[in-house]
Design a protein around this motif. Structure first.
Motif, PDB file in Angstrom:
ATOM      1  N   ARG A   5       0.893  -1.162   0.000  1.00 40.38           N
ATOM      2  CA  ARG A   5       0.000   0.000   0.000  1.00 40.38           C
ATOM      3  C   ARG A   5       0.926   1.205   0.000  1.00 40.38           C
ATOM      4  NH1 ARG A   5      -4.862  -0.010   3.126  1.00 40.38           N
ATOM      5  NH2 ARG A   5      -3.811  -1.600   4.352  1.00 40.38           N
ATOM      6  N   GLU A   6       0.755   2.063  -0.976  1.00 45.08           N
ATOM      7  CA  GLU A   6       1.650   3.207  -1.058  1.00 45.08           C
ATOM      8  C   GLU A   6       0.849   4.482  -1.263  1.00 45.08           C
ATOM      9  OE1 GLU A   6       5.018   2.307  -3.587  1.00 45.08           O
ATOM     10  OE2 GLU A   6       5.475   4.451  -3.704  1.00 45.08           O
ATOM     11  N   TYR A   7       1.080   5.443  -0.371  1.00 43.83           N
ATOM     12  CA  TYR A   7       0.392   6.727  -0.500  1.00 43.83           C
ATOM     13  C   TYR A   7       1.245   7.620  -1.384  1.00 43.83           C
ATOM     14  CZ  TYR A   7      -2.460   4.880   3.247  1.00 43.83           C
ATOM     15  OH  TYR A   7      -3.291   4.081   3.991  1.00 43.83           O
ATOM     16  N   LYS A   8       0.969   7.595  -2.663  1.00 43.48           N
ATOM     17  CA  LYS A   8       1.762   8.373  -3.626  1.00 43.48           C
ATOM     18  C   LYS A   8       1.225   9.803  -3.646  1.00 43.48           C
ATOM     19  CE  LYS A   8       2.897   4.388  -6.442  1.00 43.48           C
ATOM     20  NZ  LYS A   8       4.229   4.246  -7.023  1.00 43.48           N
ATOM     21  N   PRO A   9       1.984  10.748  -4.260  1.00 39.37           N
ATOM     22  CA  PRO A   9       1.521  12.141  -4.231  1.00 39.37           C
ATOM     23  C   PRO A   9       0.148  12.356  -4.883  1.00 39.37           C
ATOM     24  CG  PRO A   9       3.794  12.025  -4.988  1.00 39.37           C
ATOM     25  CD  PRO A   9       3.315  10.613  -4.871  1.00 39.37           C
ATOM     26  N   PHE A  10      -0.190  11.569  -5.922  1.00 35.59           N
ATOM     27  CA  PHE A  10      -1.435  11.842  -6.623  1.00 35.59           C
ATOM     28  C   PHE A  10      -2.475  10.730  -6.547  1.00 35.59           C
ATOM     29  CE2 PHE A  10       1.815  14.491  -8.632  1.00 35.59           C
ATOM     30  CZ  PHE A  10       1.266  15.732  -8.295  1.00 35.59           C
ATOM     31  N   TYR A  11      -2.097   9.627  -5.936  1.00 33.06           N
ATOM     32  CA  TYR A  11      -3.073   8.535  -5.782  1.00 33.06           C
ATOM     33  C   TYR A  11      -2.562   7.542  -4.746  1.00 33.06           C
ATOM     34  CZ  TYR A  11      -0.013   5.767  -8.902  1.00 33.06           C
ATOM     35  OH  TYR A  11       1.049   5.112  -9.470  1.00 33.06           O
TER      36      TYR A  11
END
Ligand code: UDP
Ligand code: BGC
Ligand code: MN
Length: 363
Positions: free
Chosen positions: A333-339
């Motif tokens: 699970r990765e909280y990326k800058p845009f999604y």
């Protein structure tokens, strides 16, 4: 019928049969028959032309129609901020789609999310919607980047409080769009109190920002006019992009989990909604217009050969096949800058045994 055929034959042989109005009617029928392939061609051509000229044509803003209802959970404000206006001031209507934006550089610096994982909120007012966009995804990197480049400015202009969730299965399993949508729904709700869910194909781009990514009391089929389907709208189609409120989605037990491979899962959701008395709303085609990015058939997503059989038991399965029977394991699970990117492992044996159980019940 026989007289009609005999007559047609005679007429085509340039012989005269009935006189007066009957003859005119037959002539009109003959002309219509001859023209029908031409008319179909004209329709396709006019849709293509309309897609080409659409960036220069502006369509009037359409307020929420009464049958879509209001997202009542969002009409109250807390604190000093005002509720955002019904029509966001920065909407532009039809905008062009840039398929050459294959990096996220254009978004960096320009769009800053309020929380990690690409969660955006309008700074100036309290949004009228809390929208989670769920994308079932695998191996469509270019499409995903083009979609993000289009959808983030689009949703910011709409003053939405939103986040995008990209749910990806491991490479070894057959793709199952609906199952991934269910996972996205559950995982999104763990992060925030979203009240509106937009289940979104990665390769469909909304042409006008008057197509509001909000939910009313009734679900809404958004991709009414899909360029991949020659922009022809029909009530039986509910694929591509659909908006369903959290409560309605829970009421129908989400999507079915059993559609591995291409096709059927969107029809199944439409049936569920119909059976639970949630009729589908639609914007007019000029608003619900989408450009479909081109692609070849995907490996790992063959056309399902049991989709029609599954559709036959759709109603009976609804209570036990869906959110209530969902099982998966989070790999990343990765909280990326845009999604927010969520990679999942799916236990094929668990779902295959359910499919077999329903197939046996059918015989
Ligand atoms: N999809 C994906 N990878 C795949 C297969 C499907 O990401 O290998 C997702 C993607 O979001 C896509 C959607 O599933 O838009 C529907 O599949 P597809 O595009 O093949 O269906 P179409 O509507 O084009 O027939
Ligand atoms: C499939 C749907 C699909 C639709 C349009 C139907 O036959 O079952 O899944 O969205 O065709 O392509
Ligand atoms: Mn597609």
């Amino acid at each position: 019928m026989r007289t009609f055929l005999v007559c047609l034959w005679k007429m085509t042989a340039f012989q005269l049969c009935p006189r007066g109005p009957k003859k005119k009617l037959l002539l009109a029928l003959l002309v219509a028959c001859a023209l029908s392939p031409v008319l179909k061609y004209v329709n396709v051509v006019s849709n293509v032309v309309s897609d080409v000229i659409s960036p220069w044509r502006n369509i009037a803003f359409l307020e929420e129609m009464p049958d879509f209802g209001e997202d009542t959970s969002q009409t109250k404000t807390t604190g000093s901020k005002q509720l955002c206006p019904k029509k966001a001031p920065n909407l532009v209507g039809v905008s062009s789609i840039n398929e050459s934006l294959v990096t996220l550089e254009g978004l960096i610096g320009k769009y800053i999310s309020s929380r990690t994982g690409g969660h955006f909120k309008p700074p100036e007012c309290v949004s009228r919607t809390k929208t989670a966009v769920i994308v079932a995804y695998r191996n469509r990197q270019r499409h995903l980047v083009v979609l993000l480049n289009h959808l983030i400015p689009f949703l910011v202009r709409q003053q939405a409080d939103f986040a995008i969730f990209v749910v990806e299965p491991l490479p070894n399993v057959t793709f199952n769009r609906a199952l991934l949508m269910n996972i996205g729904f559950v995982e999104a709700l763990k992060t925030y109190n979203f009240t509106c869910f937009i289940f979104h194909d990665v390769d469909l781009l909304p042409v006008t920002d008057h197509n509001l990514y909000r939910c009313g009391a009734t679900p809404r089929h958004m991709a009414v006019s899909n360029s991949k389907l020659d922009n022809i709208s029909f009530d039986e189609y509910a694929g591509g992009v659909v908006a369903v409120s959290r409560d309605v989605y829970q009421h129908v037990n989400g999507h079915s989990n059993l559609y591995f491979g291409w096709g059927g899962e969107d029809d199944d959701l439409l049936y569920r909604l119909q059976w639970k008395h949630h009729p589908m709303s639609r914007y007019p085609p000029a608003i619900g217009r989408y450009i479909a990015l081109k692609h070849a058939d995907d490996k790992g997503n063959p056309v399902s050969d049991i989709r029609l059989a599954l559709l036959e038991t759709a109603e009976k399965r609804m209570a036990e096949d869906g959110l209530t029977s969902l099982k998966y394991k989070i790999i990343h699970r990765e909280y990326k800058p845009f999604y927010t990117w969520i990679q999942v492992d799916i236990d094929m044996k668990y779902y295959s045994s359910m499919v077999s159980k329903w197939q046996q019940k059918q015989h």
